[in-house]
Scaffold this motif. Sequence first.
Motif, PDB file in Angstrom:
ATOM      1  N   PHE A 121      69.651 -29.781  64.499  1.00 21.35           N
ATOM      2  CA  PHE A 121      70.192 -28.804  65.832  1.00 21.35           C
ATOM      3  C   PHE A 121      69.331 -29.640  67.099  1.00 21.35           C
ATOM      4  N   GLY A 122      70.051 -29.448  67.567  1.00 20.32           N
ATOM      5  CA  GLY A 122      69.359 -30.538  68.392  1.00 20.32           C
ATOM      6  C   GLY A 122      68.154 -29.478  69.862  1.00 20.32           C
ATOM      7  N   LYS A 123      67.516 -29.125  70.339  1.00 20.19           N
ATOM      8  CA  LYS A 123      66.820 -28.502  71.170  1.00 20.19           C
ATOM      9  C   LYS A 123      68.034 -28.029  72.005  1.00 20.19           C
ATOM     10  N   ASN A 124      67.856 -26.322  72.358  1.00 20.37           N
ATOM     11  CA  ASN A 124      68.723 -25.800  72.873  1.00 20.37           C
ATOM     12  C   ASN A 124      67.550 -25.458  74.014  1.00 20.37           C
ATOM     13  N   THR A 125      68.522 -25.932  74.832  1.00 14.97           N
ATOM     14  CA  THR A 125      68.628 -25.751  76.233  1.00 14.97           C
ATOM     15  C   THR A 125      69.550 -25.671  77.360  1.00 14.97           C
ATOM     16  N   SER A 126      69.487 -24.972  78.096  1.00 10.57           N
ATOM     17  CA  SER A 126      70.411 -24.644  79.595  1.00 10.57           C
ATOM     18  C   SER A 126      71.406 -25.256  79.723  1.00 10.57           C
ATOM     19  N   LYS A 127      70.688 -26.733  79.570  1.00  9.73           N
ATOM     20  CA  LYS A 127      72.392 -27.930  79.819  1.00  9.73           C
ATOM     21  C   LYS A 127      72.543 -28.630  78.146  1.00  9.73           C
ATOM     22  N   ASN A 128      72.249 -28.293  77.364  1.00 11.03           N
ATOM     23  CA  ASN A 128      73.084 -28.357  76.297  1.00 11.03           C
ATOM     24  C   ASN A 128      72.334 -27.572  74.578  1.00 11.03           C
ATOM     25  N   VAL A 129      73.487 -26.615  74.959  1.00 12.95           N
ATOM     26  CA  VAL A 129      73.761 -25.525  74.345  1.00 12.95           C
ATOM     27  C   VAL A 129      74.121 -25.661  72.641  1.00 12.95           C
ATOM     28  N   ASN A 130      73.493 -25.203  71.737  1.00  6.98           N
ATOM     29  CA  ASN A 130      74.279 -25.945  70.454  1.00  6.98           C
ATOM     30  C   ASN A 130      75.058 -26.741  70.399  1.00  6.98           C
ATOM     31  N   SER A 131      74.019 -27.961  69.711  1.00  7.80           N
ATOM     32  CA  SER A 131      74.142 -29.487  69.286  1.00  7.80           C
ATOM     33  C   SER A 131      73.894 -29.171  67.650  1.00  7.80           C
ATOM     34  N   VAL A 132      74.622 -30.747  67.110  1.00  2.91           N
ATOM     35  CA  VAL A 132      74.097 -31.092  65.704  1.00  2.91           C
ATOM     36  C   VAL A 132      74.194 -32.543  65.597  1.00  2.91           C
ATOM     37  N   ILE A 133      73.259 -33.400  65.623  1.00  2.25           N
ATOM     38  CA  ILE A 133      72.803 -34.433  65.979  1.00  2.25           C
ATOM     39  C   ILE A 133      73.101 -34.984  64.349  1.00  2.25           C
ATOM     40  N   ALA A 134      73.274 -36.330  63.318  1.00  2.00           N
ATOM     41  CA  ALA A 134      73.653 -37.028  62.379  1.00  2.00           C
ATOM     42  C   ALA A 134      72.757 -37.779  62.755  1.00  2.00           C
ATOM     43  N   ILE A 135      72.292 -38.411  61.856  1.00  2.00           N
ATOM     44  CA  ILE A 135      71.993 -39.216  61.447  1.00  2.00           C
ATOM     45  C   ILE A 135      71.335 -40.408  60.329  1.00  2.00           C
ATOM     46  N   CYS A 136      72.840 -41.381  60.528  1.00  2.00           N
ATOM     47  CA  CYS A 136      72.695 -42.246  58.933  1.00  2.00           C
ATOM     48  C   CYS A 136      72.272 -43.625  58.212  1.00  2.00           C
ATOM     49  N   VAL A 137      72.394 -43.709  57.537  1.00  2.00           N
ATOM     50  CA  VAL A 137      71.450 -44.884  57.040  1.00  2.00           C
ATOM     51  C   VAL A 137      72.285 -45.757  57.111  1.00  2.00           C
ATOM     52  N   ASP A 138      73.790 -46.169  57.994  1.00  2.00           N
ATOM     53  CA  ASP A 138      74.129 -47.404  58.169  1.00  2.00           C
ATOM     54  C   ASP A 138      73.588 -47.843  59.744  1.00  2.00           C
ATOM     55  N   GLY A 139      72.569 -46.961  60.374  1.00  2.00           N
ATOM     56  CA  GLY A 139      72.182 -47.181  61.417  1.00  2.00           C
ATOM     57  C   GLY A 139      73.408 -46.239  62.364  1.00  2.00           C
ATOM     58  N   THR A 140      74.425 -45.557  61.855  1.00  2.00           N
ATOM     59  CA  THR A 140      74.828 -44.889  63.505  1.00  2.00           C
ATOM     60  C   THR A 140      74.297 -43.445  63.756  1.00  2.00           C
ATOM     61  N   PHE A 141      74.380 -42.902  65.208  1.00  5.45           N
ATOM     62  CA  PHE A 141      73.915 -41.607  65.800  1.00  5.45           C
ATOM     63  C   PHE A 141      75.400 -40.964  65.912  1.00  5.45           C
ATOM     64  N   HIS A 142      75.094 -39.911  65.655  1.00  2.72           N
ATOM     65  CA  HIS A 142      76.364 -38.687  65.967  1.00  2.72           C
ATOM     66  C   HIS A 142      75.960 -37.559  66.729  1.00  2.72           C
ATOM     67  N   LYS A 143      76.273 -37.361  67.540  1.00  3.79           N
ATOM     68  CA  LYS A 143      76.244 -36.159  67.950  1.00  3.79           C
ATOM     69  C   LYS A 143      77.255 -34.666  68.481  1.00  3.79           C
ATOM     70  N   TYR A 144      77.564 -33.751  67.724  1.00  2.00           N
ATOM     71  CA  TYR A 144      78.487 -32.826  68.520  1.00  2.00           C
ATOM     72  C   TYR A 144      78.208 -31.435  68.903  1.00  2.00           C
ATOM     73  N   VAL A 145      78.454 -31.039  69.369  1.00  2.00           N
ATOM     74  CA  VAL A 145      78.219 -29.463  70.057  1.00  2.00           C
ATOM     75  C   VAL A 145      79.479 -28.665  70.042  1.00  2.00           C
ATOM     76  N   PHE A 146      79.105 -27.611  69.988  1.00  2.00           N
ATOM     77  CA  PHE A 146      79.892 -26.801  69.112  1.00  2.00           C
ATOM     78  C   PHE A 146      79.946 -25.433  69.509  1.00  2.00           C
ATOM     79  N   THR A 147      81.035 -24.825  69.620  1.00  2.00           N
ATOM     80  CA  THR A 147      81.178 -23.311  70.434  1.00  2.00           C
ATOM     81  C   THR A 147      81.242 -22.173  69.444  1.00  2.00           C
ATOM     82  N   PRO A 148      80.294 -20.949  69.435  1.00  2.00           N
ATOM     83  CA  PRO A 148      80.777 -19.248  68.758  1.00  2.00           C
ATOM     84  C   PRO A 148      82.021 -19.187  68.053  1.00  2.00           C
TER      85      PRO A 148
END
Length: 316
Positions: free
Chosen positions: A268-295
Amino acid sequence: MYCFNLLFAGCFCCAMETGVRIYNVEPLMEKGHLVLVWDDARDSREAKDKLVLEFTFTKPVLAVRMRHDKIIIVLKNRIYVYSFPDNPVKLFEFDTRDNPKGLCDLCPSLEKQLLVFPGHKCGSLQLVDLSNTKPGTSSAPFTINAHQSEIACVALNQPGSVAASASRKGTLIRLFDTTTRDKLVELRRGTDPATLYCINFSHDSSFLCASSDKGTVHIFALKDTKLNRRSALARVGKVGPVIGQYVDSQWSLASFTVPAECACICAFGKNTSKNVNSVIAICVDGTFHKYVFTPDGNCNREAFDVYLDICDDDDF
Ligand SMILES: *[C@@H]1O[C@H](CO)[C@@H](O)[C@H](O)[C@H]1NC(C)=O
Ligand SMILES: *[C@@H]1O[C@H](CO)[C@@H](O)[C@H](O)[C@H]1NC(C)=O
């Protein structure tokens, strides 16, 4: 070989598909299995001045875990616990079942110093509270029979009140109260077997994320789970007592995809007022993904990058 680098006087390392090797220059020989700890805040451009600790082992090091006062080093059949960072002293060593993936988690909490790793019995978890264990003594092992087949993944929440684990089958993730050993809830990743790479709790234990070789990252909501009364999650999540017994496994709140078969870690990404509920995935193929989700389960991509392309050569 992927890359190599001169570390400090008389040493160089190279990253291979099988791991990182460190060599002595004179005489030229491999330096055994090392754990090196750097202090990047030290004011110097020389790597050797930043090196603060060095541990050497005769067998490969599979994982390293740290908290502010301890460092844990995981080998295939043994786990070492050292004090940290000043003048490290070996405090404990635990013999383990064959643990080829170096599975082990340590909670960062100040009150609890819980360590979890696969127990001697197939599918079991062993829990050790390092603050209640005296060095040199062998206290009765505290184990949870979590699964029927081998453990594939294990994680603790921040306060160390809940342990989550999955077996090689990879269809279910089970959550246990680390005080009572009760099963709190069963989360269903899917119905087909999968290899789970990583499980992580959100900081407040409201959510859990998990990645697998199916190329999916699942996000589970834990607050609304039908937990037993006075459960560890209810205590942590500050939700009122939830009446009702555990009945079924619970499906994920949301999921997103990354390249299939490509190992990735998620958190989970750091939860701040500007960045609520995010998940980060880091893959061995060198890609970085960030998604935000709602409850209520909406999940959208917020960032994608190829992190290998943005590396600064001077940073090594
Ligand atoms: C997430 O889990 C991975 C592996 O299970 C671990 O290496 C990592 O430290 C965890 N991250 C956080 C933020 O807990
Ligand atoms: C982020 O903060 C909100 C508000 O405090 C909380 O409800 C939510 O569970 C937190 N999410 C994560 C992922 O920590």
